[in-house]
Write an enzyme that holds these catalytic residues in place. Structure first.
Site: not given
Ligand code: DGL
Length: 280
Positions: A16, A48-49, A80-81, A164, A199-200
């Site tokens: 992740d 990453y979003g 997901n990203t 976070e 995921t959050h």
């Molecule tokens: N883990 C990312 C997701 O599921 C969320 C956190 C991020 O933006 O990196 O999209």
């Protein structure tokens, strides 16, 4: 030619951008406790979003290469990203030239597969990061399987920072939870199923539930990803044989070990030991 990666069986890799994938890992370990796991969080470069396709692809590729190098044959992109922006390219362009026997799986497809039998109105909402929404991955994947479903999305850029920073249960979080839920339902009042496409977001579930009418089902993806992985390993005994089964879980982060240990407790309700790794 010398193989690029270790050939002996190894743990299942779970990647992740940061901590959020721990919600997925928790469900995977609940359903498949006998396997060994290696969790890698790119906490130094999260989130990453809001990043571009190219950057998310580069970062994710580095992480997958690292996990393969650490002995994993199967890697789950528990983000997901990364699933939206990097998975397809890695599967099509990188895996065949690296090692055709290794696999990378994402979290969007398993989540989408369960939707068809859940929605009666055939109107589904998706709450996700800006990057996932801009990628169009959820509508594209849903329409491959269920072309009749109307998909409406809402980006929730403030939700990851709230989680976070340990504010998921605070009264301050209500404002942003209500804001994005209302925005989604204002776009389509006939939605009867909402996917939490990040995921959050399961950590905000108690608050999200307060602002979503009772007749609307909320889908947190961890459980579906875990069962989909179980099914995958049943259908692919050759991959199952490449995954060791000792019931262990090791954690790695690109950030400092102290920082990861403190924040991971928000997601796992337990203190874990972690080691620093660098990606490049
Ligand atoms: N883990 C990312 C997701 O599921 C969320 C956190 C991020 O933006 O990196 O999209």
């Amino acid at each position: 030619m010398k193989p690029l990666f270790p050939q002996l069986p190894g743990p299942v890799g779970v990647f992740d951008s940061g901590y959020g994938g721990l919600t997925i890992l928790e469900q995977i370990r609940r359903v498949l406790p006998e396997y060994d796991y290696l969790y890698l969080g790119d906490n130094a470069r999260t989130p990453y979003g809001s990043r571009s396709f190219e950057v998310v692809y580069d970062f994710t590729l580095q992480a997958v290469r690292k996990l393969f190098g650490m002995g994993c044959h199967l890697v789950i992109l528990a983000c997901n990203t990364a699933s939206a922006k990097a998975l397809r390219s890695i599967q099509m362009n990188d895996l065949p030239s690296w090692d055709a026997g290794r696999r990378v799986l994402g979290v969007i497809r398993p989540t989408v597969e369960c939707i068809g039998s859940m929605t009666q109105s055939r109107h589904v909402g998706v709450l996700a990061t800006t990057g996932t929404v801009l990628s169009d991955s959820y509508p594209l994947e849903i329409h491959k399987l269920f072309p009749d479903i109307v998909v409406t999305e809402q980006a929730c850029p403030m939700w990851v920072p709230l989680v976070e920073n340990g504010e998921a249960k605070s009264s301050g979080a209500d404002y942003f939870v209500e804001k994005y839920v209302s925005a989604l339902l204002a776009k389509d009042a006939t939605i009867d199923t909402i996917i939490l496409g990040c995921t959050h977001y399961p950590l905000l579930l108690p608050k999200i539930r307060q602002y979503v009418p009772e007749n609307i089902r909320i889908v947190a993806q961890g459980e579906y990803v875990a069962h989909s992985l179980e099914d995958y390993l049943h259908r692919h005994p050759e991959m199952d044989a490449r995954c060791t089964k000792g019931g262990t879980c090791r954690f790695f982060t690109t950030e400092s070990e102290e920082k990861f240990m403190d924040s991971a407790a928000i997601f796992l309700n337990e203190k874990v030991r972690v080691n620093h790794v660098s990606l490049e």
